[in-house]
Design an enzyme around this catalytic site. Sequence first.
Site, PDB file in Angstrom:
ATOM      1  N   GLN A 238       1.169  -0.650   0.088  1.00 16.34           N
ATOM      2  CA  GLN A 238      -0.311   0.095  -0.408  1.00 16.34           C
ATOM      3  C   GLN A 238       0.749   1.380  -0.363  1.00 16.34           C
ATOM      4  OE1 GLN A 238      -2.000  -0.828   3.269  1.00 16.34           O
ATOM      5  NE2 GLN A 238      -0.474  -1.028   4.624  1.00 16.34           N
ATOM      6  N   HIS A 268     -11.119   4.981  18.479  1.00 15.83           N
ATOM      7  CA  HIS A 268     -10.937   3.565  18.561  1.00 15.83           C
ATOM      8  C   HIS A 268     -11.271   3.349  20.531  1.00 15.83           C
ATOM      9  CE1 HIS A 268      -7.662   4.885  16.299  1.00 15.83           C
ATOM     10  NE2 HIS A 268      -7.613   3.455  16.590  1.00 15.83           N
ATOM     11  N   ASP A 292      -1.215   0.878  13.506  1.00 12.36           N
ATOM     12  CA  ASP A 292      -1.344   1.715  14.051  1.00 12.36           C
ATOM     13  C   ASP A 292      -1.133   1.938  15.370  1.00 12.36           C
ATOM     14  OD1 ASP A 292      -3.870   2.087  14.774  1.00 12.36           O
ATOM     15  OD2 ASP A 292      -4.225   3.253  13.307  1.00 12.36           O
ATOM     16  N   ASP A 346      -0.542 -11.896   6.694  1.00  6.89           N
ATOM     17  CA  ASP A 346      -1.417 -12.126   6.635  1.00  6.89           C
ATOM     18  C   ASP A 346      -2.295 -12.682   7.821  1.00  6.89           C
ATOM     19  OD1 ASP A 346      -4.205 -13.864   5.023  1.00  6.89           O
ATOM     20  OD2 ASP A 346      -3.715 -12.491   3.766  1.00  6.89           O
ATOM     21  N   ALA A 347      -3.354 -11.606   7.741  1.00  8.09           N
ATOM     22  CA  ALA A 347      -4.286 -12.319   8.838  1.00  8.09           C
ATOM     23  C   ALA A 347      -4.927 -13.534   8.648  1.00  8.09           C
ATOM     24  CB  ALA A 347      -5.259 -11.709   9.139  1.00  8.09           C
ATOM     25  N   ASP A 364      -9.567  -4.871  13.633  1.00 11.08           N
ATOM     26  CA  ASP A 364      -9.877  -3.115  12.975  1.00 11.08           C
ATOM     27  C   ASP A 364      -8.922  -3.125  11.109  1.00 11.08           C
ATOM     28  OD1 ASP A 364     -10.148  -0.947  12.723  1.00 11.08           O
ATOM     29  OD2 ASP A 364      -8.193  -0.709  14.517  1.00 11.08           O
TER      30      ASP A 364
END
Length: 503
Positions: A238, A268, A292, A346-347, A364
Amino acid sequence: MRDRVLILSVLIVASCGLGYELISSALASYLLGDSILQFSSVIGCYLFAMGIGSWLSKYVKDEDVLNRFIDVEMLVALLGGVSAAALFLVFAWLSAPFRAALYAGVFIIGLMVGMEIPLVMRIFNQRKAEFREIVSRVLTFDYLGALAVSLIFPLLLAPRLGLLRTSFLFGMLNAGVALWTTWLFRTEVRRPAERALRCAVIMGLLTLGFAYSGQMTTWAEKGLYGDEVIHAETTPYQRLAVTRWHDDLRLYINGNLQFSSRDEHRYHESLVHPGLEALPWARNVLVLGGGDGLAVREILKHKQIEHVTLVDLDAAMTGLFMRSEPLVKLNRNALNDPRVTVINEDAGRWLESHAEVYDFIVVDFPDPSNFGLGRLYSVPVYHLMARHLAENGYMVIQSTSPYFAPRSFWSIDATLKEAGLHTWPYHVYVPSFGDWGFILASKRKDYTVPEKLTVPTRYLDSVAMKELFHFPADMPALAMPPNRLNEQSLVRHFDEDWRQVIR
């Protein structure tokens, strides 16, 4: 010697031709989303233009074939080389005509590229080569060049150089082909010195573009975001950009706002505390996405938490929020906390290869704007997540806006239910985003909104937390189909929902 150089030229022009196609598709995906649509439409337009270019090549006279080939290479070098920079600048400063500029550029470059191979084959034919030899040699190296760039582009060029520098590099290669062809056939080319000078000028312009592409990107992003860009990088996955205006830090991924430091606490706090406050016994937490560290910051406020596992695909993202002073200050050094383990994977694959069970799971991910992301919002992936969730635990999913994208929001709710989970949708107003939604899910059937908060917060209190679960009359629940992996209807709903907002 000349034949060998011509064959090498075929390899290079084939690589560059496919390279421009990949760059345009990737840039359109970055800026417009929906990668399948962008790649399909750009490739279709490009191939159509190549067909027309091949047809037009028959009108080149035999005595002009060599000269026209050099001219075409110079034109492809110039147009292809500057294409990425031009498109990025158009999107940043003149967003309205971007699609027209995209397809016009793709068509013109495809037209020129389509002429290259027929012209090379005619050059070989003039050199008295056998037809079968011409076809086999030219097409073999054409396909080899395409294979080479299809592997090098995603693995090396795009992540290391970025799209703008890669585009300039391909242009320089095309200009190099034009230059050495002019020199090698200088006795047969008309006005060789003049053509060599043009090649040199184009090569010089492209070299300057390559050297200053970073400044061009910064200038374009300033027009795109409006604020000072304090950090920008293209990762293998990205484009990340962090901007600052006074005390407001903002993160953008592929041009889309991810948070504003002025109001991210609303997002959050609402993401984490409604679920975690209902689990005073929770010790082990999993965060999927959220590189983040802002969700992790909120989780670590709960002193009973012993361990947090964060799984985020992009090491550049988590690294930025572990090292950059203003961003570390924002997440309170959460990702460097000894209770936190950061995994860059990768999740979906990580969930498949691990068996640990967690008391609370925070999901998220970015919005399902393309099929790569939409996969993470599908029934099979939610089944996987449920396997990792404790029987009495909860998980919470970022679910886009129930006001601006209601079909998307309620499709996520339906998908969780299809995966065998009970759900409790809720939403919060975040000034930077508008009304934003989350869905709490569990294997257990009960959930009671906590009556008090046990951790310090800036926005949430007991009253505000109850209001999260109230949906007004203009935000009714919709009956939507679940998002199945083979069709990914959620991505289509998301695109349609936000198109209506833009209109």
